[in-house]
Write an enzyme that holds these catalytic residues in place. Structure first.
Site, mmCIF file in Angstrom:
data_model
loop_
_atom_site.group_PDB
_atom_site.id
_atom_site.type_symbol
_atom_site.label_atom_id
_atom_site.label_comp_id
_atom_site.label_asym_id
_atom_site.label_seq_id
_atom_site.Cartn_x
_atom_site.Cartn_y
_atom_site.Cartn_z
ATOM 1 N N GLY A 159 0.712 -1.175 0.083
ATOM 2 C CA GLY A 159 -0.058 -0.002 -0.142
ATOM 3 C C GLY A 159 0.785 1.254 0.024
ATOM 4 O O GLY A 159 0.725 2.176 -0.680
ATOM 5 N N ASN A 161 3.950 1.659 -1.065
ATOM 6 C CA ASN A 161 4.757 1.871 -2.225
ATOM 7 C C ASN A 161 3.755 2.169 -3.281
ATOM 8 O O ASN A 161 4.361 3.337 -4.119
ATOM 9 C CB ASN A 161 4.997 0.393 -2.690
ATOM 10 C CG ASN A 161 6.336 -0.190 -1.837
ATOM 11 O OD1 ASN A 161 6.956 0.454 -0.992
ATOM 12 N ND2 ASN A 161 6.294 -1.405 -1.713
ATOM 13 N N THR A 183 -0.138 -8.532 -14.519
ATOM 14 C CA THR A 183 1.120 -8.225 -14.804
ATOM 15 C C THR A 183 2.191 -9.546 -15.079
ATOM 16 O O THR A 183 1.674 -10.418 -14.305
ATOM 17 C CB THR A 183 1.627 -7.480 -13.408
ATOM 18 O OG1 THR A 183 1.719 -8.124 -12.316
ATOM 19 C CG2 THR A 183 1.168 -5.972 -13.228
ATOM 20 N N GLY A 190 5.349 -9.662 -15.496
ATOM 21 C CA GLY A 190 7.118 -9.538 -15.558
ATOM 22 C C GLY A 190 7.501 -8.797 -16.744
ATOM 23 O O GLY A 190 7.067 -7.930 -17.106
ATOM 24 N N GLU A 191 8.561 -9.448 -17.224
ATOM 25 C CA GLU A 191 9.300 -8.882 -18.325
ATOM 26 C C GLU A 191 8.500 -9.072 -19.583
ATOM 27 O O GLU A 191 8.755 -8.441 -20.681
ATOM 28 C CB GLU A 191 10.778 -9.765 -18.461
ATOM 29 C CG GLU A 191 10.687 -11.074 -18.807
ATOM 30 C CD GLU A 191 12.195 -11.981 -18.793
ATOM 31 O OE1 GLU A 191 11.893 -12.889 -19.372
ATOM 32 O OE2 GLU A 191 12.947 -11.055 -18.517
ATOM 33 N N GLY A 242 5.751 -8.031 -19.802
ATOM 34 C CA GLY A 242 4.569 -6.854 -19.720
ATOM 35 C C GLY A 242 3.380 -7.191 -19.042
ATOM 36 O O GLY A 242 3.367 -7.548 -17.894
ATOM 37 N N ASP A 247 16.935 -5.494 -9.245
ATOM 38 C CA ASP A 247 16.169 -5.707 -8.264
ATOM 39 C C ASP A 247 14.539 -5.495 -8.707
ATOM 40 O O ASP A 247 14.221 -4.508 -8.975
ATOM 41 C CB ASP A 247 16.261 -4.940 -7.225
ATOM 42 C CG ASP A 247 15.747 -5.316 -5.996
ATOM 43 O OD1 ASP A 247 14.806 -6.165 -6.039
ATOM 44 O OD2 ASP A 247 15.938 -4.782 -4.890
ATOM 45 N N ASP A 301 4.238 -3.017 -7.488
ATOM 46 C CA ASP A 301 3.326 -1.794 -6.617
ATOM 47 C C ASP A 301 3.809 -0.338 -7.603
ATOM 48 O O ASP A 301 2.958 0.188 -7.633
ATOM 49 C CB ASP A 301 4.141 -1.632 -5.580
ATOM 50 C CG ASP A 301 4.145 -2.811 -4.447
ATOM 51 O OD1 ASP A 301 2.939 -3.565 -4.707
ATOM 52 O OD2 ASP A 301 4.793 -3.065 -3.459
ATOM 53 N N GLY A 340 16.203 -1.815 -4.325
ATOM 54 C CA GLY A 340 15.279 -1.204 -3.122
ATOM 55 C C GLY A 340 13.899 -1.256 -3.812
ATOM 56 O O GLY A 340 13.463 -1.752 -4.914
#
Length: 301
Positions: free
Chosen positions: A37, A39, A215, A217-218, A220, A242, A248, A283
């Site tokens: 939330g 993020n 979603t 990932g790579e 799309g 990372d 988020d 991060g």
């Protein structure tokens, strides 16, 4: 408005993650502000949204630091509450490929009160979008979403971390944004090594009764249209450092665009762009760019 979680991220980086019973030497460690939330709230704020955070933190130092972080970022915490005990924390392991493993300890997040969430939605001007996740009790989010619907707001649910979706919350959600793992938890169907098929995505959208945006990932993301058509948006090619917080970043970008009146596909493209950018730095919130950088990044979208 975000009705959701806050965490303090405790992130360890290593070339590879340990096997069962094994100890490995890591390369670095950092702490940072997290929680799905929080993020999403920070990303939406960086993009220019007016954001209110409805959350619960503990009476420890992490709770104090979390509220200070929100204040410094210009996020309204009128409806943030402090309860005795520990704030949420998230130990995170990140390997050289950028993939991560996360354990969350919700702490104060589990003390959120549905009545406070409803009061937050009903206080003042109606919010354009109310977003929630699974790091707080689903009953809290369901109550907030029902109130938001009554005020004409769009409700967006990120069903993460993976868990069964309660019927009351599903019925109050306009949008559902899972990743592939969370999609499997919702359907019980594992697509295996391939991407989820159009037929599977359509069946999930029909089953939950709301709009679906997954979603990937790579690869799309995939959006199920109101007519049942599936639109796939590729992700930019980047060097991933990372992946923590990328989902988020996506949700924060999407809700910002949706609240600003952008078309659905524009919102998806914006979300995909800021998510891809976030994985190029380590991060969670620390990986997010500045407002000025996002203005340049999104100038042509």
């Amino acid at each position: 408005m975000i009705v959701g979680s806050t965490m303090m991220d405790l992130v360890a980086y290593a070339d590879r993650l340990p096997e069962a019973g094994e100890t490995v030497v890591g390369s670095s460690f950092q702490t940072g502000f997290g929680g799905k939330g929080a993020n999403q709230a920070v990303m939406a704020r960086l993009l220019g949204a007016d954001v209110s955070m409805v959350c619960c933190v503990g009476t420890d130092g992490y709770g104090t630091e979390t509220l200070q972080n929100f204040a410094e970022r210009g996020i309204d915490t009128t409806w943030a509450r402090r309860v005795p005990g520990a704030s949420g924390v998230a130990p995170i392991w990140v390997e050289a490929s950028g993939q991560n493993r996360i354990i969350i300890l919700p702490g104060a997040n589990l003390a959120m009160d549905p009545n406070v969430a409803v009061a937050a939605v009903n206080d003042g001007p109606a919010p354009g979008v109310v977003a929630g996740q699974f790091e707080i009790p689903q009953s809290v989010t369901a109550a907030a979403f029902a109130a938001a619907r009554r005020r004409g707001a769009i409700t967006v649910l990120n069903p993460a971390p993976a868990a069964p979706l309660e019927a009351e919350l599903a019925s109050a959600s306009d949008w559902l944004i899972p990743n592939e793992v969370e999609l499997t938890a919702l359907t019980g169907e594992d697509p295996g090594d391939g991407l989820p098929s159009d037929d599977l995505l359509r069946s999930v959208a029909d089953r939950v009764g709301c709009r679906l945006l997954v979603t990937l990932g790579e690869a799309g993301s995939a959006l199920v249209g109101t007519d049942g058509s599936v639109h796939r948006a590729p992700a930019p090619t980047v060097d991933a450092i990372d992946t923590t917080g990328a989902g988020d970043a996506f949700v924060g970008g999407f809700i910002w665009a949706l609240a600003g009146g952008r078309s659905e596909m524009d919102a998806v493209r914006i979300a995909t762009t800021v998510a891809a950018d976030s994985v190029t730095r380590p991060g969670t919130q620390l990986s997010f760019a500045t407002t000025a950088e996002y203005e340049r990044l999104l100038a042509d979208l």
